[in-house]
Design a protein around this motif. Structure first.
Motif, PDB file in Angstrom:
ATOM      1  N   PHE A   1       0.852  -1.193   0.000  1.00  0.00           N
ATOM      2  CA  PHE A   1       0.000   0.000   0.000  1.00  0.00           C
ATOM      3  C   PHE A   1       0.890   1.246   0.000  1.00  0.00           C
ATOM      4  CE2 PHE A   1      -2.419  -3.344   2.078  1.00  0.00           C
ATOM      5  CZ  PHE A   1      -3.573  -3.362   1.322  1.00  0.00           C
ATOM      6  N   PRO A   2       1.584   1.521  -1.146  1.00  0.00           N
ATOM      7  CA  PRO A   2       2.519   2.632  -1.141  1.00  0.00           C
ATOM      8  C   PRO A   2       1.778   3.955  -0.989  1.00  0.00           C
ATOM      9  CG  PRO A   2       2.239   1.750  -3.356  1.00  0.00           C
ATOM     10  CD  PRO A   2       1.429   0.899  -2.451  1.00  0.00           C
ATOM     11  N   ALA A   3       2.435   4.921  -0.378  1.00  0.00           N
ATOM     12  CA  ALA A   3       1.833   6.242  -0.238  1.00  0.00           C
ATOM     13  C   ALA A   3       1.589   6.814  -1.626  1.00  0.00           C
ATOM     14  CB  ALA A   3       2.787   7.141   0.534  1.00  0.00           C
ATOM     15  N   MET A   4       0.440   7.459  -1.837  1.00  0.00           N
ATOM     16  CA  MET A   4       0.130   8.090  -3.129  1.00  0.00           C
ATOM     17  C   MET A   4       1.111   9.243  -3.334  1.00  0.00           C
ATOM     18  SD  MET A   4      -2.181   8.078  -5.544  1.00  0.00           S
ATOM     19  CE  MET A   4      -2.759   9.173  -6.819  1.00  0.00           C
ATOM     20  N   ALA A   5       1.761   9.267  -4.512  1.00  0.00           N
ATOM     21  CA  ALA A   5       2.710  10.360  -4.756  1.00  0.00           C
ATOM     22  C   ALA A   5       1.937  11.679  -4.784  1.00  0.00           C
ATOM     23  CB  ALA A   5       3.404  10.122  -6.080  1.00  0.00           C
ATOM     24  N   PRO A   6       2.536  12.763  -4.311  1.00  0.00           N
ATOM     25  CA  PRO A   6       1.799  14.033  -4.258  1.00  0.00           C
ATOM     26  C   PRO A   6       1.407  14.528  -5.646  1.00  0.00           C
ATOM     27  CG  PRO A   6       4.128  14.325  -3.710  1.00  0.00           C
ATOM     28  CD  PRO A   6       3.885  12.860  -3.797  1.00  0.00           C
TER      29      PRO A   6
ATOM     30  N   ILE B   1       7.654  15.640 -10.386  1.00  0.00           N
ATOM     31  CA  ILE B   1       6.493  14.824 -10.793  1.00  0.00           C
ATOM     32  C   ILE B   1       6.848  13.404 -10.348  1.00  0.00           C
ATOM     33  CG2 ILE B   1       5.173  13.916 -12.741  1.00  0.00           C
ATOM     34  CD1 ILE B   1       5.331  16.600 -14.059  1.00  0.00           C
ATOM     35  N   ALA B   2       6.280  13.017  -9.213  1.00  0.00           N
ATOM     36  CA  ALA B   2       6.748  11.794  -8.541  1.00  0.00           C
ATOM     37  C   ALA B   2       5.860  10.590  -8.878  1.00  0.00           C
ATOM     38  CB  ALA B   2       6.764  12.039  -7.036  1.00  0.00           C
ATOM     39  N   GLY B   3       6.288   9.425  -8.382  1.00  0.00           N
ATOM     40  CA  GLY B   3       5.495   8.202  -8.550  1.00  0.00           C
ATOM     41  C   GLY B   3       5.238   7.924 -10.017  1.00  0.00           C
ATOM     42  N   ARG B   4       3.978   7.523 -10.302  1.00  0.00           N
ATOM     43  CA  ARG B   4       3.618   7.190 -11.686  1.00  0.00           C
ATOM     44  C   ARG B   4       2.806   8.299 -12.341  1.00  0.00           C
ATOM     45  NH1 ARG B   4       4.658   1.833 -12.564  1.00  0.00           N
ATOM     46  NH2 ARG B   4       3.057   1.423 -14.076  1.00  0.00           N
ATOM     47  N   TRP B   5       2.913   9.524 -11.797  1.00  0.00           N
ATOM     48  CA  TRP B   5       2.162  10.636 -12.363  1.00  0.00           C
ATOM     49  C   TRP B   5       2.552  10.921 -13.817  1.00  0.00           C
ATOM     50  CZ3 TRP B   5      -2.287  12.431 -11.189  1.00  0.00           C
ATOM     51  CH2 TRP B   5      -2.731  12.410  -9.866  1.00  0.00           C
ATOM     52  N   GLY B   6       3.837  10.724 -14.157  1.00  0.00           N
ATOM     53  CA  GLY B   6       4.293  10.981 -15.533  1.00  0.00           C
ATOM     54  C   GLY B   6       3.532  10.097 -16.515  1.00  0.00           C
ATOM     55  N   LEU B   7       3.353   8.825 -16.132  1.00  0.00           N
ATOM     56  CA  LEU B   7       2.631   7.883 -16.997  1.00  0.00           C
ATOM     57  C   LEU B   7       1.146   8.259 -17.058  1.00  0.00           C
ATOM     58  CD1 LEU B   7       2.681   5.289 -18.673  1.00  0.00           C
ATOM     59  CD2 LEU B   7       2.341   3.999 -16.567  1.00  0.00           C
ATOM     60  N   ALA B   8       0.589   8.616 -15.885  1.00  0.00           N
ATOM     61  CA  ALA B   8      -0.836   8.972 -15.839  1.00  0.00           C
ATOM     62  C   ALA B   8      -1.109  10.188 -16.735  1.00  0.00           C
ATOM     63  CB  ALA B   8      -1.248   9.269 -14.397  1.00  0.00           C
ATOM     64  N   ILE B   9      -0.239  11.187 -16.670  1.00  0.00           N
ATOM     65  CA  ILE B   9      -0.435  12.398 -17.501  1.00  0.00           C
ATOM     66  C   ILE B   9      -0.365  12.015 -18.982  1.00  0.00           C
ATOM     67  CG2 ILE B   9       0.631  14.609 -18.151  1.00  0.00           C
ATOM     68  CD1 ILE B   9       1.564  14.771 -15.134  1.00  0.00           C
ATOM     69  N   SER B  10       0.567  11.121 -19.330  1.00  0.00           N
ATOM     70  CA  SER B  10       0.697  10.700 -20.743  1.00  0.00           C
ATOM     71  C   SER B  10      -0.587  10.037 -21.236  1.00  0.00           C
ATOM     72  CB  SER B  10       1.846   9.691 -20.897  1.00  0.00           C
ATOM     73  OG  SER B  10       3.027  10.201 -20.375  1.00  0.00           O
ATOM     74  N   ILE B  11      -1.178   9.190 -20.382  1.00  0.00           N
ATOM     75  CA  ILE B  11      -2.387   8.460 -20.804  1.00  0.00           C
ATOM     76  C   ILE B  11      -3.580   9.415 -20.902  1.00  0.00           C
ATOM     77  CG2 ILE B  11      -4.022   6.654 -20.102  1.00  0.00           C
ATOM     78  CD1 ILE B  11      -1.553   5.176 -18.867  1.00  0.00           C
ATOM     79  N   VAL B  12      -3.730  10.264 -19.886  1.00  0.00           N
ATOM     80  CA  VAL B  12      -4.887  11.186 -19.891  1.00  0.00           C
ATOM     81  C   VAL B  12      -4.786  12.143 -21.085  1.00  0.00           C
ATOM     82  CG1 VAL B  12      -5.955  13.113 -18.642  1.00  0.00           C
ATOM     83  CG2 VAL B  12      -5.316  11.027 -17.415  1.00  0.00           C
TER      84      VAL B  12
END
Ligand SMILES: C/C(=C\COP(=O)(O)OP(=O)(O)O)CCC[C@H](C)CCC[C@H](C)CCCC(C)C
Length: 300
Positions: A7-12, A94-105
């Motif tokens: 349960f990793p902490a959600m990146a900010p 831009i931490a965690g998997r936010w970079g990937l999420a932004i690319s998909i959105v």
């Protein structure tokens, strides 16, 4: 219970400023310019298709090109940690998997805008997004080849954008003349893309990226890039002249001559002077594109 790996902490949430940096606005200009060249080369009055023009420019720039930059920074985060550690992802802004999420959105938003604009634009956008992902993401990761990577970028940045602008305005396949000129400028853009690789030679070598400066050496890659930029423009001059478009032919010839004056300085120290050449020689190149487009469209 303490947070565990399960349960990793959600990146900010990233700051808007860093998201915009990730989408690299400076890179949006070439496809937006090529799209406008396509529109003008069609000869169809712009006033009749304003809404298309705005949607097309937004897609070529902030949407599809912006997506391609986010995708690239996500899949390059390890090499960027060496070459460009200040970028939003390797720096941790831009931490965690936010970079990937932004690319998909952003891919989804691009497809939505394209679908609302029309079938030609949707087809071109789908192809542009496919190139954007295939360029950076495994398994294809075209950017690892010094030949295929720049070719994919050149064809999509210049060719696909110009083609879409012309095709949508005309509501049909662009004329043979338009296709010939856009193909030549796409070919020349292969050389422009090689310029981008001089700044990252050390990291590219370390991570096995086979860019042209890595495989040919900096001087030979700069000579090749100069020839690849110059020869297609020479052919454009000859074609425009043959088609009795003397004014645009002359304009492209003068702009090419100025680039030929600048090229030896680039070749003498490509790593240091590629940014300078981008600002000078490449600007002359894109003005030439516009002169040719205005000539084809009957404006010059
Ligand atoms: C990420 C891209 C280039 C930079 O790569 P590189 O790894 O050298 O980057 P850094 O120097 O920043 O590390 C561009 C990739 C472009 C992609 C293949 C396709 C983009 C599509 C177009 C913008 C086309 C739009 C067409 C329109 C009709 C919607």
């Amino acid at each position: 219970m303490a947070r565990s790996a399960a349960f990793p902490a959600m990146a900010p949430l990233p700051a808007l400023r860093d998201v915009v940096t990730l989408l690299k606005p400076i890179t949006w200009f070439p496809p937006m310019w090529a799209m406008v060249c396509g529109v003008l080369s069609s000869g169809v009055p712009v006033a009749s298709r304003w809404s298309f023009l705005i949607a097309g420019i937004a897609l070529a720039g902030p949407l599809v090109c912006g997506t391609s930059q986010a995708v690239n920074d996500w899949f390059d985060r390890h090499v960027d940690a060496i070459n460009e550690p200040h970028r939003p992802i390797p720096s941790g802004r831009i931490a965690g998997r936010w970079g990937l999420a932004i690319s998909i959105v952003w891919s989804g938003v691009s497809l939505l805008v394209a679908a609302l604009t029309g079938p030609w634009v949707l087809a071109a956008t789908t192809l542009g997004l496919a190139c954007a992902w295939a360029y950076s993401a495994p398994p294809l990761r075209f950017k690892t080849s010094g030949w295929i990577g720049p070719a994919v970028v050149a064809l999509s940045y210049e060719g696909l954008s110009w083609f879409t602008g012309a095709a949508v305005m005309a509501g049909a396949l662009p004329s043979g003349r338009v296709l010939a000129v856009l193909a030549l400028y796409s070919l020349g853009a292969h050389g422009i893309m090689t310029l981008n690789d001089f700044k990252a030679v050390v990291g590219d070598r370390l991570t096995g990226l086979r860019s042209l400066p890595v495989i040919l050496g900096e001087r030979r890659a700069a000579l090749l890039a100069s020839a690849v930029m110059a020869v297609p423009q020479g052919v454009v001059v000859l074609l425009l002249w043959r088609w009795h478009l003397a004014v645009p032919a002359l304009a492209v010839a003068v702009l090419l001559a100025a680039q030929l004056v600048l090229m030896p300085r680039l070749v003498a120290d490509p790593a240091a002077r590629a940014p300078w050449y981008n600002a000078t020689g490449v600007s002359l190149y894109v003005f030439g594109m516009m002169a040719a487009a205005l000539g084809l469209g009957g404006y010059l």
